[in-house]
Write a protein that holds these residues in place. Structure first.
Motif, mmCIF file in Angstrom:
data_model
loop_
_atom_site.group_PDB
_atom_site.id
_atom_site.type_symbol
_atom_site.label_atom_id
_atom_site.label_comp_id
_atom_site.label_asym_id
_atom_site.label_seq_id
_atom_site.Cartn_x
_atom_site.Cartn_y
_atom_site.Cartn_z
ATOM 1 N N ASN A 77 34.862 46.103 36.826
ATOM 2 C CA ASN A 77 34.796 45.153 37.933
ATOM 3 C C ASN A 77 33.976 43.960 37.486
ATOM 4 O OD1 ASN A 77 36.146 46.397 40.327
ATOM 5 N ND2 ASN A 77 34.804 48.071 39.689
ATOM 6 N N TYR A 78 34.145 42.863 38.214
ATOM 7 C CA TYR A 78 33.418 41.651 37.829
ATOM 8 C C TYR A 78 31.905 41.869 37.916
ATOM 9 C CZ TYR A 78 33.951 36.890 36.308
ATOM 10 O OH TYR A 78 33.967 35.760 35.535
ATOM 11 N N ASN A 79 31.466 42.827 38.767
ATOM 12 C CA ASN A 79 30.010 43.042 38.862
ATOM 13 C C ASN A 79 29.426 43.540 37.538
ATOM 14 O OD1 ASN A 79 30.693 45.782 38.955
ATOM 15 N ND2 ASN A 79 29.917 46.123 41.037
ATOM 16 N N GLY A 233 44.999 38.945 40.186
ATOM 17 C CA GLY A 233 43.716 39.451 39.664
ATOM 18 C C GLY A 233 43.283 40.717 40.374
ATOM 19 N N GLY A 234 42.040 41.119 40.154
ATOM 20 C CA GLY A 234 41.534 42.378 40.712
ATOM 21 C C GLY A 234 41.699 42.430 42.216
ATOM 22 N N LEU A 235 41.022 41.541 42.943
ATOM 23 C CA LEU A 235 41.115 41.541 44.415
ATOM 24 C C LEU A 235 42.493 41.096 44.881
ATOM 25 C CD1 LEU A 235 37.777 39.708 45.278
ATOM 26 C CD2 LEU A 235 38.343 42.057 45.917
ATOM 27 N N VAL A 254 48.207 31.406 41.325
ATOM 28 C CA VAL A 254 47.905 31.988 40.004
ATOM 29 C C VAL A 254 47.828 30.848 38.987
ATOM 30 C CG1 VAL A 254 48.944 34.268 40.406
ATOM 31 C CG2 VAL A 254 50.379 32.376 39.608
ATOM 32 N N SER A 255 47.484 31.193 37.722
ATOM 33 C CA SER A 255 47.287 30.116 36.745
ATOM 34 C C SER A 255 48.286 30.150 35.590
ATOM 35 C CB SER A 255 45.863 30.176 36.193
ATOM 36 O OG SER A 255 45.649 31.403 35.542
ATOM 37 N N SER A 256 49.289 31.028 35.645
ATOM 38 C CA SER A 256 50.270 31.030 34.554
ATOM 39 C C SER A 256 51.596 31.595 35.050
ATOM 40 C CB SER A 256 49.774 31.894 33.383
ATOM 41 O OG SER A 256 49.818 33.258 33.748
ATOM 42 N N ASN A 273 51.657 27.883 40.849
ATOM 43 C CA ASN A 273 50.992 27.949 39.551
ATOM 44 C C ASN A 273 50.010 26.778 39.500
ATOM 45 O OD1 ASN A 273 50.224 27.619 36.882
ATOM 46 N ND2 ASN A 273 52.199 28.266 36.065
ATOM 47 N N ARG A 274 48.713 27.074 39.689
ATOM 48 C CA ARG A 274 47.728 25.991 39.856
ATOM 49 C C ARG A 274 47.567 25.187 38.567
ATOM 50 N NH1 ARG A 274 42.242 27.680 38.193
ATOM 51 N NH2 ARG A 274 42.313 29.881 37.655
ATOM 52 N N ASN A 275 47.849 25.806 37.418
ATOM 53 C CA ASN A 275 47.765 25.055 36.160
ATOM 54 C C ASN A 275 48.922 24.091 36.037
ATOM 55 O OD1 ASN A 275 45.423 25.788 35.042
ATOM 56 N ND2 ASN A 275 46.257 27.352 33.668
ATOM 57 N N HIS A 315 37.679 33.719 47.077
ATOM 58 C CA HIS A 315 36.661 34.303 46.205
ATOM 59 C C HIS A 315 36.306 33.414 45.016
ATOM 60 C CE1 HIS A 315 40.001 35.606 43.595
ATOM 61 N NE2 HIS A 315 40.606 35.903 44.719
ATOM 62 N N PRO A 316 37.173 32.420 44.606
ATOM 63 C CA PRO A 316 36.734 31.560 43.497
ATOM 64 C C PRO A 316 35.498 30.726 43.855
ATOM 65 C CG PRO A 316 39.104 31.408 43.780
ATOM 66 C CD PRO A 316 38.567 32.127 44.989
ATOM 67 N N GLY A 317 35.336 30.365 45.151
ATOM 68 C CA GLY A 317 34.085 29.734 45.571
ATOM 69 C C GLY A 317 34.070 28.231 45.381
ATOM 70 N N ARG A 318 33.034 27.724 44.765
ATOM 71 C CA ARG A 318 32.756 26.286 44.710
ATOM 72 C C ARG A 318 33.988 25.444 44.352
ATOM 73 N NH1 ARG A 318 28.779 22.557 44.460
ATOM 74 N NH2 ARG A 318 28.998 20.879 42.939
ATOM 75 N N GLU A 319 34.743 25.880 43.354
ATOM 76 C CA GLU A 319 35.838 25.048 42.866
ATOM 77 C C GLU A 319 36.956 24.885 43.905
ATOM 78 O OE1 GLU A 319 35.968 25.423 38.711
ATOM 79 O OE2 GLU A 319 38.153 25.229 38.705
ATOM 80 N N THR A 320 37.182 25.906 44.721
ATOM 81 C CA THR A 320 38.344 25.903 45.620
ATOM 82 C C THR A 320 37.980 25.828 47.102
ATOM 83 O OG1 THR A 320 38.285 28.331 45.604
ATOM 84 C CG2 THR A 320 39.767 27.256 44.026
ATOM 85 N N SER A 339 32.005 34.049 44.866
ATOM 86 C CA SER A 339 31.873 32.654 44.415
ATOM 87 C C SER A 339 31.920 32.620 42.896
ATOM 88 C CB SER A 339 30.542 32.086 44.895
ATOM 89 O OG SER A 339 30.517 31.950 46.282
ATOM 90 N N THR A 340 33.024 33.080 42.330
ATOM 91 C CA THR A 340 33.097 33.213 40.875
ATOM 92 C C THR A 340 32.751 31.901 40.161
ATOM 93 O OG1 THR A 340 34.893 34.749 41.294
ATOM 94 C CG2 THR A 340 34.561 34.108 39.003
ATOM 95 N N SER A 341 33.200 30.753 40.716
ATOM 96 C CA SER A 341 32.987 29.472 40.016
ATOM 97 C C SER A 341 31.723 28.745 40.484
ATOM 98 C CB SER A 341 34.207 28.570 40.226
ATOM 99 O OG SER A 341 34.320 28.214 41.594
ATOM 100 N N ASP A 401 37.285 40.713 28.386
ATOM 101 C CA ASP A 401 38.629 40.328 28.854
ATOM 102 C C ASP A 401 38.567 39.817 30.295
ATOM 103 O OD1 ASP A 401 39.578 41.304 26.478
ATOM 104 O OD2 ASP A 401 40.883 42.839 27.358
ATOM 105 N N VAL A 402 37.839 40.571 31.145
ATOM 106 C CA VAL A 402 37.778 40.195 32.561
ATOM 107 C C VAL A 402 36.982 38.887 32.714
ATOM 108 C CG1 VAL A 402 36.908 40.892 34.834
ATOM 109 C CG2 VAL A 402 38.115 42.555 33.385
ATOM 110 N N GLN A 403 35.875 38.791 31.982
ATOM 111 C CA GLN A 403 35.048 37.576 32.066
ATOM 112 C C GLN A 403 35.867 36.342 31.675
ATOM 113 O OE1 GLN A 403 32.238 37.144 28.910
ATOM 114 N NE2 GLN A 403 30.821 35.902 30.123
#
Ligand code: NAP
Length: 443
Positions: A77-79, A233-235, A254-256, A273-275, A315-320, A339-341, A401-403
Protein backbone atom coordinates in the motif's frame (compact mmCIF):
# COMPACT_ATOMS: atom_id res chain seq x y z
CA UNK A 1 8.41 -21.79 10.95
CA UNK A 2 8.87 -24.60 8.44
CA UNK A 3 6.69 -26.95 10.56
CA UNK A 4 3.94 -24.32 10.63
CA UNK A 5 4.16 -23.86 6.88
CA UNK A 6 4.21 -27.63 6.28
CA UNK A 7 1.05 -28.04 8.40
CA UNK A 8 -0.72 -25.26 6.47
CA UNK A 9 0.30 -26.68 3.09
CA UNK A 10 -0.73 -30.21 4.16
CA UNK A 11 -4.08 -28.79 5.35
CA UNK A 12 -3.42 -30.04 8.89
CA UNK A 13 -4.99 -27.00 10.45
CA UNK A 14 -5.82 -28.69 13.76
CA UNK A 15 -2.11 -29.28 14.29
CA UNK A 16 -1.37 -25.55 14.33
CA UNK A 17 -2.58 -25.00 17.89
CA UNK A 18 -0.02 -27.53 19.14
CA UNK A 19 3.01 -26.47 17.15
CA UNK A 20 5.34 -24.11 19.03
CA UNK A 21 5.34 -20.49 17.88
CA UNK A 22 8.88 -19.49 16.82
CA UNK A 23 10.64 -16.96 19.05
CA UNK A 24 11.67 -14.88 16.04
CA UNK A 25 10.39 -14.35 12.51
CA UNK A 26 11.36 -12.59 9.28
CA UNK A 27 9.73 -9.22 8.72
CA UNK A 28 10.20 -6.25 6.41
CA UNK A 29 11.34 -3.34 8.56
CA UNK A 30 12.53 0.24 8.55
CA UNK A 31 15.11 1.22 11.18
CA UNK A 32 14.84 4.10 13.66
CA UNK A 33 18.54 4.90 13.23
CA UNK A 34 17.97 5.52 9.50
CA UNK A 35 15.20 8.12 9.62
CA UNK A 36 17.62 10.75 8.28
CA UNK A 37 18.80 8.51 5.43
CA UNK A 38 17.19 10.65 2.72
CA UNK A 39 17.66 14.11 4.21
CA UNK A 40 17.98 16.78 1.53
CA UNK A 41 16.82 14.50 -1.32
CA UNK A 42 13.82 15.10 -3.59
CA UNK A 43 10.84 12.87 -2.70
CA UNK A 44 11.06 10.91 -5.95
CA UNK A 45 14.71 10.07 -5.30
CA UNK A 46 14.03 8.61 -1.83
CA UNK A 47 14.23 4.93 -2.70
CA UNK A 48 12.39 2.35 -0.53
CA UNK A 49 14.90 -0.29 -1.71
CA UNK A 50 17.49 1.43 0.50
CA UNK A 51 15.38 1.79 3.64
CA UNK A 52 13.38 -1.47 3.73
CA UNK A 53 15.24 -4.39 5.33
CA UNK A 54 14.37 -8.06 5.76
CA UNK A 55 15.18 -8.67 9.45
CA UNK A 56 14.75 -11.47 11.95
CA UNK A 57 12.71 -9.87 14.77
CA UNK A 58 11.39 -11.19 18.10
CA UNK A 59 7.81 -12.54 18.08
CA UNK A 60 5.69 -10.15 20.18
CA UNK A 61 3.85 -11.32 23.29
CA UNK A 62 0.14 -11.95 22.60
CA UNK A 63 -2.32 -9.72 24.49
CA UNK A 64 -6.06 -9.94 25.25
CA UNK A 65 -8.27 -9.72 22.15
CA UNK A 66 -5.34 -10.30 19.81
CA UNK A 67 -4.22 -12.98 17.36
CA UNK A 68 -0.91 -14.09 15.96
CA UNK A 69 -1.33 -14.94 12.27
CA UNK A 70 0.94 -16.96 9.98
CA UNK A 71 1.05 -14.63 6.98
CA UNK A 72 0.89 -16.42 3.63
CA UNK A 73 0.75 -13.24 1.52
CA UNK A 74 0.52 -9.47 1.83
CA UNK A 75 0.39 -6.48 -0.52
CA UNK A 76 1.95 -3.06 -1.00
CA UNK A 77 0.00 0.00 0.00
CA UNK A 78 1.09 3.58 -0.45
CA UNK A 79 1.44 3.87 3.34
CA UNK A 80 4.45 1.52 3.14
CA UNK A 81 5.94 3.93 0.60
CA UNK A 82 5.39 6.83 3.04
CA UNK A 83 6.93 4.83 5.93
CA UNK A 84 9.95 3.81 3.89
CA UNK A 85 10.77 7.35 2.73
CA UNK A 86 10.04 8.79 6.20
CA UNK A 87 7.50 11.27 4.74
CA UNK A 88 5.61 13.34 5.69
CA UNK A 89 6.73 12.09 9.13
CA UNK A 90 8.74 9.18 10.43
CA UNK A 91 6.34 6.47 11.64
CA UNK A 92 8.54 5.91 14.70
CA UNK A 93 6.76 8.94 16.21
CA UNK A 94 3.46 7.03 15.91
CA UNK A 95 4.98 3.94 17.57
CA UNK A 96 6.46 5.99 20.41
CA UNK A 97 3.17 7.76 21.11
CA UNK A 98 1.22 4.47 20.99
CA UNK A 99 3.81 2.84 23.24
CA UNK A 100 3.17 5.42 25.95
CA UNK A 101 -0.56 4.64 26.17
CA UNK A 102 -0.24 1.35 28.15
CA UNK A 103 2.29 -1.29 29.23
CA UNK A 104 0.91 -3.66 26.56
CA UNK A 105 1.11 -1.01 23.83
CA UNK A 106 4.77 -0.39 24.74
CA UNK A 107 5.53 -3.58 22.74
CA UNK A 108 5.03 -1.47 19.61
CA UNK A 109 7.73 1.07 20.47
CA UNK A 110 10.81 -0.63 18.99
CA UNK A 111 13.88 0.60 17.10
CA UNK A 112 12.45 -1.24 14.06
CA UNK A 113 9.01 -1.00 12.45
CA UNK A 114 7.59 -4.12 10.78
CA UNK A 115 5.43 -2.59 8.05
CA UNK A 116 2.45 -3.74 5.98
CA UNK A 117 -1.32 -3.22 6.29
CA UNK A 118 -2.72 -6.22 4.43
CA UNK A 119 -2.55 -9.97 4.98
CA UNK A 120 -4.06 -13.30 4.10
CA UNK A 121 -3.04 -16.17 6.34
CA UNK A 122 -3.91 -18.63 9.08
CA UNK A 123 -4.56 -17.92 12.77
CA UNK A 124 -1.86 -19.51 14.96
CA UNK A 125 -2.82 -18.31 18.43
CA UNK A 126 -5.50 -16.14 19.99
CA UNK A 127 -5.16 -14.13 23.20
CA UNK A 128 -7.38 -14.18 26.30
CA UNK A 129 -11.04 -13.34 25.74
CA UNK A 130 -11.20 -14.26 22.05
CA UNK A 131 -14.27 -16.36 21.17
CA UNK A 132 -14.88 -15.70 17.47
CA UNK A 133 -11.59 -17.00 16.02
CA UNK A 134 -9.37 -20.01 16.65
CA UNK A 135 -6.05 -21.47 15.48
CA UNK A 136 -6.40 -22.85 11.95
CA UNK A 137 -8.93 -20.25 10.73
CA UNK A 138 -8.09 -18.92 7.27
CA UNK A 139 -8.38 -15.16 7.39
CA UNK A 140 -7.71 -11.79 5.87
CA UNK A 141 -7.15 -8.77 8.12
CA UNK A 142 -8.33 -5.20 7.67
CA UNK A 143 -6.05 -2.52 9.07
CA UNK A 144 -8.22 -0.64 11.58
CA UNK A 145 -6.79 -0.84 15.10
CA UNK A 146 -9.01 0.66 17.81
CA UNK A 147 -9.13 0.60 21.61
CA UNK A 148 -12.82 1.71 22.02
CA UNK A 149 -12.43 2.76 25.64
CA UNK A 150 -13.85 6.20 24.85
CA UNK A 151 -17.54 6.73 23.95
CA UNK A 152 -16.52 8.61 20.79
CA UNK A 153 -15.92 5.53 18.66
CA UNK A 154 -19.10 3.68 19.47
CA UNK A 155 -21.23 4.98 16.58
CA UNK A 156 -18.42 4.67 14.07
CA UNK A 157 -15.19 3.03 15.18
CA UNK A 158 -13.16 5.27 12.83
CA UNK A 159 -13.97 8.05 15.32
CA UNK A 160 -12.24 6.30 18.23
CA UNK A 161 -9.61 8.74 19.57
CA UNK A 162 -7.19 5.79 19.70
CA UNK A 163 -7.81 4.81 16.06
CA UNK A 164 -4.66 3.64 14.26
CA UNK A 165 -3.75 2.02 10.97
CA UNK A 166 -2.17 -1.36 11.70
CA UNK A 167 1.30 -1.78 10.16
CA UNK A 168 1.63 2.00 9.70
CA UNK A 169 0.79 3.54 13.09
CA UNK A 170 1.33 0.22 14.91
CA UNK A 171 4.14 -2.32 14.71
CA UNK A 172 4.12 -6.02 13.67
CA UNK A 173 2.44 -5.48 10.28
CA UNK A 174 1.64 -7.86 7.44
CA UNK A 175 4.81 -7.77 5.30
CA UNK A 176 6.29 -10.58 7.39
CA UNK A 177 6.05 -14.28 8.20
CA UNK A 178 3.97 -13.55 11.31
CA UNK A 179 1.72 -10.63 12.22
CA UNK A 180 0.06 -9.38 15.40
CA UNK A 181 -3.52 -8.13 14.95
CA UNK A 182 -6.55 -7.42 17.08
CA UNK A 183 -9.12 -10.13 16.38
CA UNK A 184 -11.69 -7.46 15.46
CA UNK A 185 -9.51 -6.95 12.37
CA UNK A 186 -10.11 -10.51 11.15
CA UNK A 187 -12.48 -11.52 8.36
CA UNK A 188 -12.93 -14.83 6.50
CA UNK A 189 -10.57 -15.38 3.58
CA UNK A 190 -12.55 -15.46 0.29
CA UNK A 191 -12.50 -19.16 -0.56
CA UNK A 192 -12.15 -18.85 -4.35
CA UNK A 193 -8.95 -16.79 -4.19
CA UNK A 194 -5.29 -17.67 -3.81
CA UNK A 195 -3.41 -16.31 -0.80
CA UNK A 196 -1.89 -13.45 -2.80
CA UNK A 197 -5.19 -12.52 -4.44
CA UNK A 198 -7.03 -12.58 -1.11
CA UNK A 199 -4.39 -10.37 0.54
CA UNK A 200 -4.48 -7.66 -2.11
CA UNK A 201 -7.89 -5.91 -1.86
CA UNK A 202 -8.01 -5.32 1.96
CA UNK A 203 -6.91 -1.75 2.64
CA UNK A 204 -7.86 -0.10 -0.63
CA UNK A 205 -11.11 -2.04 -1.11
CA UNK A 206 -12.36 -1.08 2.37
CA UNK A 207 -11.24 2.53 1.93
CA UNK A 208 -12.94 2.88 -1.46
CA UNK A 209 -16.10 1.26 -0.05
CA UNK A 210 -16.43 3.79 2.76
CA UNK A 211 -15.37 6.71 0.59
CA UNK A 212 -17.77 6.00 -2.26
CA UNK A 213 -20.56 3.68 -1.09
CA UNK A 214 -21.05 4.06 2.66
CA UNK A 215 -23.37 6.62 4.23
CA UNK A 216 -20.21 7.81 6.02
CA UNK A 217 -18.77 8.71 2.60
CA UNK A 218 -20.41 9.82 -0.65
CA UNK A 219 -23.38 7.40 -0.33
CA UNK A 220 -23.37 6.67 -4.07
CA UNK A 221 -26.68 5.67 -5.70
CA UNK A 222 -27.51 4.06 -9.02
CA UNK A 223 -27.30 6.47 -11.93
CA UNK A 224 -24.73 8.75 -10.23
CA UNK A 225 -21.93 10.03 -12.45
CA UNK A 226 -18.68 9.36 -10.55
CA UNK A 227 -15.38 10.94 -11.57
CA UNK A 228 -12.58 8.61 -10.46
CA UNK A 229 -8.97 9.81 -10.38
CA UNK A 230 -6.33 7.08 -10.83
CA UNK A 231 -9.09 4.69 -11.90
CA UNK A 232 -6.75 1.75 -12.53
CA UNK A 233 -4.67 2.33 -9.37
CA UNK A 234 -5.03 0.82 -5.91
CA UNK A 235 -8.08 2.77 -4.70
CA UNK A 236 -9.42 3.68 -8.12
CA UNK A 237 -9.63 0.11 -9.39
CA UNK A 238 -12.05 -0.71 -6.56
CA UNK A 239 -13.95 2.60 -6.88
CA UNK A 240 -14.49 1.81 -10.57
CA UNK A 241 -15.83 -1.65 -9.71
CA UNK A 242 -18.11 -0.28 -6.94
CA UNK A 243 -19.50 2.32 -9.33
CA UNK A 244 -20.25 -0.30 -11.99
CA UNK A 245 -21.57 -2.86 -9.50
CA UNK A 246 -23.83 -0.23 -7.92
CA UNK A 247 -25.35 1.00 -11.17
CA UNK A 248 -23.44 4.28 -11.29
CA UNK A 249 -21.56 5.70 -14.29
CA UNK A 250 -17.81 5.96 -13.73
CA UNK A 251 -15.75 8.54 -15.61
CA UNK A 252 -12.26 7.08 -15.26
CA UNK A 253 -9.17 9.30 -15.31
CA UNK A 254 -5.88 7.53 -16.07
CA UNK A 255 -2.47 8.49 -17.48
CA UNK A 256 -1.87 5.97 -20.28
CA UNK A 257 -3.61 3.91 -22.94
CA UNK A 258 -2.65 0.70 -21.09
CA UNK A 259 -4.47 1.94 -18.00
CA UNK A 260 -7.44 3.02 -20.12
CA UNK A 261 -7.61 -0.53 -21.49
CA UNK A 262 -7.72 -1.96 -17.95
CA UNK A 263 -10.67 0.32 -17.16
CA UNK A 264 -12.45 -0.94 -20.28
CA UNK A 265 -11.81 -4.51 -19.13
CA UNK A 266 -13.53 -3.66 -15.85
CA UNK A 267 -16.53 -2.52 -17.88
CA UNK A 268 -16.03 1.27 -17.83
CA UNK A 269 -16.84 3.14 -21.03
CA UNK A 270 -16.06 6.78 -20.22
CA UNK A 271 -12.32 7.26 -19.92
CA UNK A 272 -10.03 10.30 -19.93
CA UNK A 273 -6.31 9.87 -20.58
CA UNK A 274 -4.97 12.88 -18.64
CA UNK A 275 -1.55 12.64 -20.33
CA UNK A 276 -2.97 12.55 -23.84
CA UNK A 277 -5.20 15.55 -23.01
CA UNK A 278 -2.22 17.35 -21.47
CA UNK A 279 -4.06 19.08 -18.61
CA UNK A 280 -1.98 21.63 -16.70
CA UNK A 281 -4.12 22.66 -13.76
CA UNK A 282 -1.24 24.69 -12.27
CA UNK A 283 0.36 27.49 -14.29
CA UNK A 284 3.28 27.47 -11.87
CA UNK A 285 3.93 26.41 -8.29
CA UNK A 286 1.57 29.08 -6.90
CA UNK A 287 -1.23 29.70 -9.40
CA UNK A 288 -3.87 27.44 -10.92
CA UNK A 289 -5.38 27.85 -14.36
CA UNK A 290 -9.21 27.90 -14.32
CA UNK A 291 -9.24 27.59 -18.12
CA UNK A 292 -7.76 24.13 -17.70
CA UNK A 293 -10.47 23.22 -15.14
CA UNK A 294 -13.04 24.30 -17.75
CA UNK A 295 -11.36 22.29 -20.49
CA UNK A 296 -11.41 19.23 -18.20
CA UNK A 297 -15.09 19.84 -17.32
CA UNK A 298 -15.96 20.15 -21.01
CA UNK A 299 -14.31 16.78 -21.70
CA UNK A 300 -16.37 15.17 -18.93
CA UNK A 301 -19.57 16.65 -20.41
CA UNK A 302 -18.59 15.46 -23.87
CA UNK A 303 -18.30 11.89 -22.54
CA UNK A 304 -21.40 11.92 -20.33
CA UNK A 305 -23.68 13.72 -22.78
CA UNK A 306 -23.71 16.87 -20.65
CA UNK A 307 -23.73 15.57 -17.08
CA UNK A 308 -21.34 16.85 -14.42
CA UNK A 309 -20.10 14.42 -11.74
CA UNK A 310 -22.41 13.83 -8.77
CA UNK A 311 -19.34 12.52 -6.96
CA UNK A 312 -15.64 13.18 -7.41
CA UNK A 313 -13.47 10.41 -5.93
CA UNK A 314 -10.38 12.39 -4.85
CA UNK A 315 -6.95 11.32 -3.63
CA UNK A 316 -4.23 12.95 -5.81
CA UNK A 317 -4.76 16.12 -3.74
CA UNK A 318 -3.02 19.42 -4.46
CA UNK A 319 -2.52 18.87 -8.19
CA UNK A 320 -6.16 18.00 -8.97
CA UNK A 321 -8.27 19.34 -6.10
CA UNK A 322 -9.07 22.74 -7.65
CA UNK A 323 -10.29 20.98 -10.79
CA UNK A 324 -12.27 18.44 -8.74
CA UNK A 325 -14.17 21.16 -6.86
CA UNK A 326 -14.84 23.00 -10.13
CA UNK A 327 -16.20 20.03 -12.13
CA UNK A 328 -18.49 18.54 -9.47
CA UNK A 329 -22.14 19.20 -10.32
CA UNK A 330 -24.29 21.69 -8.43
CA UNK A 331 -25.02 19.99 -5.09
CA UNK A 332 -22.34 17.39 -5.83
CA UNK A 333 -19.82 15.81 -3.48
CA UNK A 334 -16.04 15.77 -3.53
CA UNK A 335 -14.91 12.93 -1.28
CA UNK A 336 -11.22 12.81 -0.40
CA UNK A 337 -9.02 10.34 1.45
CA UNK A 338 -5.51 11.44 0.49
CA UNK A 339 -3.12 14.00 -0.98
CA UNK A 340 -0.53 12.05 -2.93
CA UNK A 341 0.73 15.17 -4.80
CA UNK A 342 0.62 17.51 -1.78
CA UNK A 343 -1.69 18.16 1.16
CA UNK A 344 -1.96 21.96 1.06
CA UNK A 345 -4.94 22.14 -1.29
CA UNK A 346 -6.33 25.29 -2.80
CA UNK A 347 -9.56 25.74 -4.73
CA UNK A 348 -11.93 28.55 -5.67
CA UNK A 349 -14.46 28.56 -2.84
CA UNK A 350 -17.03 30.49 -4.92
CA UNK A 351 -17.69 27.32 -6.92
CA UNK A 352 -18.21 25.38 -3.71
CA UNK A 353 -20.60 27.63 -1.82
CA UNK A 354 -22.53 29.17 -4.73
CA UNK A 355 -23.15 25.69 -6.13
CA UNK A 356 -23.87 24.06 -2.77
CA UNK A 357 -21.18 21.43 -3.19
CA UNK A 358 -19.78 19.43 -0.29
CA UNK A 359 -16.30 18.20 0.54
CA UNK A 360 -16.24 15.04 2.65
CA UNK A 361 -13.12 13.72 4.35
CA UNK A 362 -12.90 9.93 4.48
CA UNK A 363 -10.31 7.64 6.00
CA UNK A 364 -10.03 3.83 5.88
CA UNK A 365 -13.25 2.10 7.08
CA UNK A 366 -14.86 0.74 10.22
CA UNK A 367 -15.07 -3.05 10.83
CA UNK A 368 -18.60 -3.24 9.41
CA UNK A 369 -17.62 -1.39 6.22
CA UNK A 370 -14.46 -3.49 5.81
CA UNK A 371 -16.56 -6.64 6.35
CA UNK A 372 -19.11 -5.60 3.71
CA UNK A 373 -16.34 -4.79 1.25
CA UNK A 374 -14.69 -8.18 1.89
CA UNK A 375 -18.08 -9.93 1.55
CA UNK A 376 -18.46 -8.49 -1.97
CA UNK A 377 -15.05 -9.98 -2.83
CA UNK A 378 -16.02 -13.35 -1.28
CA UNK A 379 -19.24 -13.43 -3.34
CA UNK A 380 -17.40 -12.71 -6.60
CA UNK A 381 -19.13 -9.33 -7.10
CA UNK A 382 -15.89 -7.32 -6.79
CA UNK A 383 -12.55 -8.78 -7.87
CA UNK A 384 -8.92 -8.45 -6.82
CA UNK A 385 -6.85 -6.17 -9.04
CA UNK A 386 -3.51 -7.93 -8.57
CA UNK A 387 -1.08 -7.24 -11.41
CA UNK A 388 2.26 -8.54 -10.16
CA UNK A 389 3.65 -10.54 -7.23
CA UNK A 390 7.05 -10.24 -5.52
CA UNK A 391 8.78 -12.30 -2.84
CA UNK A 392 9.11 -10.90 0.69
CA UNK A 393 12.79 -10.13 0.15
CA UNK A 394 11.86 -8.05 -2.94
CA UNK A 395 9.44 -5.81 -1.04
CA UNK A 396 11.70 -2.77 -1.61
CA UNK A 397 11.33 -3.14 -5.37
CA UNK A 398 7.59 -3.68 -5.03
CA UNK A 399 7.28 -0.45 -3.02
CA UNK A 400 9.48 1.37 -5.54
CA UNK A 401 7.09 0.30 -8.36
CA UNK A 402 4.14 1.79 -6.48
CA UNK A 403 6.05 4.95 -5.55
CA UNK A 404 7.02 5.56 -9.18
CA UNK A 405 3.50 4.77 -10.48
CA UNK A 406 4.99 1.97 -12.62
CA UNK A 407 2.36 -0.53 -11.42
CA UNK A 408 -1.26 -1.36 -12.21
CA UNK A 409 -3.91 -2.10 -9.57
CA UNK A 410 -2.27 -3.88 -6.65
CA UNK A 411 1.20 -5.33 -6.20
CA UNK A 412 1.28 -8.52 -4.09
CA UNK A 413 3.98 -10.02 -1.87
CA UNK A 414 4.40 -13.71 -1.00
CA UNK A 415 5.31 -14.11 2.68
CA UNK A 416 5.17 -17.76 3.82
CA UNK A 417 3.48 -19.01 0.63
CA UNK A 418 6.25 -20.74 -1.35
CA UNK A 419 4.65 -19.99 -4.71
CA UNK A 420 1.66 -18.29 -6.31
CA UNK A 421 -1.63 -20.08 -6.88
CA UNK A 422 -2.10 -21.79 -3.48
CA UNK A 423 -4.98 -21.58 -1.00
CA UNK A 424 -8.04 -21.95 -3.26
CA UNK A 425 -10.92 -23.83 -1.56
CA UNK A 426 -13.78 -23.08 -3.96
CA UNK A 427 -12.54 -23.86 -7.48
CA UNK A 428 -16.07 -23.67 -8.95
CA UNK A 429 -16.64 -20.06 -7.92
CA UNK A 430 -13.10 -19.31 -9.09
CA UNK A 431 -13.71 -20.86 -12.51
CA UNK A 432 -16.79 -18.65 -12.95
CA UNK A 433 -14.79 -15.47 -12.38
CA UNK A 434 -11.32 -16.42 -13.56
CA UNK A 435 -11.03 -13.86 -16.35
CA UNK A 436 -12.21 -11.07 -14.02
CA UNK A 437 -9.76 -12.17 -11.30
CA UNK A 438 -6.91 -12.09 -13.84
CA UNK A 439 -7.75 -8.92 -15.73
CA UNK A 440 -4.88 -6.86 -14.23
CA UNK A 441 -2.31 -9.64 -14.74
CA UNK A 442 0.52 -9.17 -17.16
CA UNK A 443 -0.51 -5.68 -18.29
N1 NAP B 1 -7.01 7.53 3.93
C1 NAP B 1 -6.96 6.26 3.62
O1 NAP B 1 -7.53 5.43 4.33
C2 NAP B 1 -6.20 5.81 2.42
C3 NAP B 1 -6.32 4.48 2.00
C4 NAP B 1 -5.65 4.05 0.86
C5 NAP B 1 -4.83 4.93 0.20
N2 NAP B 1 -4.68 6.21 0.65
C6 NAP B 1 -3.84 7.14 -0.06
O2 NAP B 1 -4.43 7.36 -1.33
C7 NAP B 1 -3.44 7.62 -2.30
C8 NAP B 1 -3.61 6.67 -3.48
O3 NAP B 1 -3.45 5.34 -3.02
P1 NAP B 1 -3.51 4.15 -4.06
O4 NAP B 1 -3.29 2.89 -3.33
O5 NAP B 1 -4.72 4.27 -4.91
O6 NAP B 1 -2.19 4.49 -4.92
P2 NAP B 1 -1.84 4.07 -6.41
O7 NAP B 1 -2.03 2.61 -6.62
O8 NAP B 1 -0.49 4.66 -6.63
O9 NAP B 1 -2.92 4.80 -7.33
C9 NAP B 1 -3.06 6.19 -7.37
C10 NAP B 1 -3.32 6.66 -8.78
O10 NAP B 1 -3.58 8.07 -8.74
C11 NAP B 1 -3.17 8.64 -9.95
N3 NAP B 1 -2.36 9.82 -9.65
C12 NAP B 1 -1.19 9.87 -8.96
N4 NAP B 1 -0.73 11.13 -8.93
C13 NAP B 1 -1.61 11.87 -9.63
C14 NAP B 1 -1.69 13.26 -9.98
N5 NAP B 1 -0.75 14.12 -9.58
N6 NAP B 1 -2.74 13.66 -10.71
C15 NAP B 1 -3.69 12.81 -11.12
N7 NAP B 1 -3.68 11.49 -10.82
C16 NAP B 1 -2.66 11.04 -10.08
C17 NAP B 1 -2.31 7.62 -10.71
O11 NAP B 1 -3.09 7.12 -11.78
P3 NAP B 1 -2.86 7.61 -13.30
O12 NAP B 1 -1.40 7.87 -13.42
O13 NAP B 1 -3.34 6.49 -14.15
O14 NAP B 1 -3.68 8.84 -13.48
C18 NAP B 1 -2.14 6.48 -9.70
O15 NAP B 1 -2.16 5.21 -10.31
C19 NAP B 1 -2.08 7.47 -1.57
O16 NAP B 1 -1.63 8.75 -1.19
C20 NAP B 1 -2.43 6.65 -0.34
O17 NAP B 1 -1.56 6.87 0.74
C21 NAP B 1 -5.39 6.66 1.73
Amino acid sequence: MQKILDAILADERDALAHLPVPETYKGMTVHADEVNLFDGMATADKDPRRSLHLDEVPTPELGPGEALVAVMASAINYNTVWTSIFEPLSTFGFLKRYGKTSPLASRHDQPYHVVGSDLAGVVLRTGPGVQAWKPGDEVVAHCLSVELESPDGHNDTMLDPEQRIWGFETNFGGLAELALVKTNQLMPKPKHLTWEEAASPGLVNSTAYRQLVSTNGANMKQGDTVLIWGASGGLGSYATQFALNGGAIPVCVVSSEEKAEICRRMGAELIINRNAEGYRFWKDEHEQDPREWKRFGAKIRELTGGDDPDIVFEHPGRETFGASVYVARKGGTIVTCASTSGYMHSYDNRYLWMNLKRIIGSHFANYREAWEANRLIAKGKIHPTLSKVYSLSETGQAARDVQSNAHQGKVGVLCLAPEEGLGVRDPELRARHLSDINRFRGV
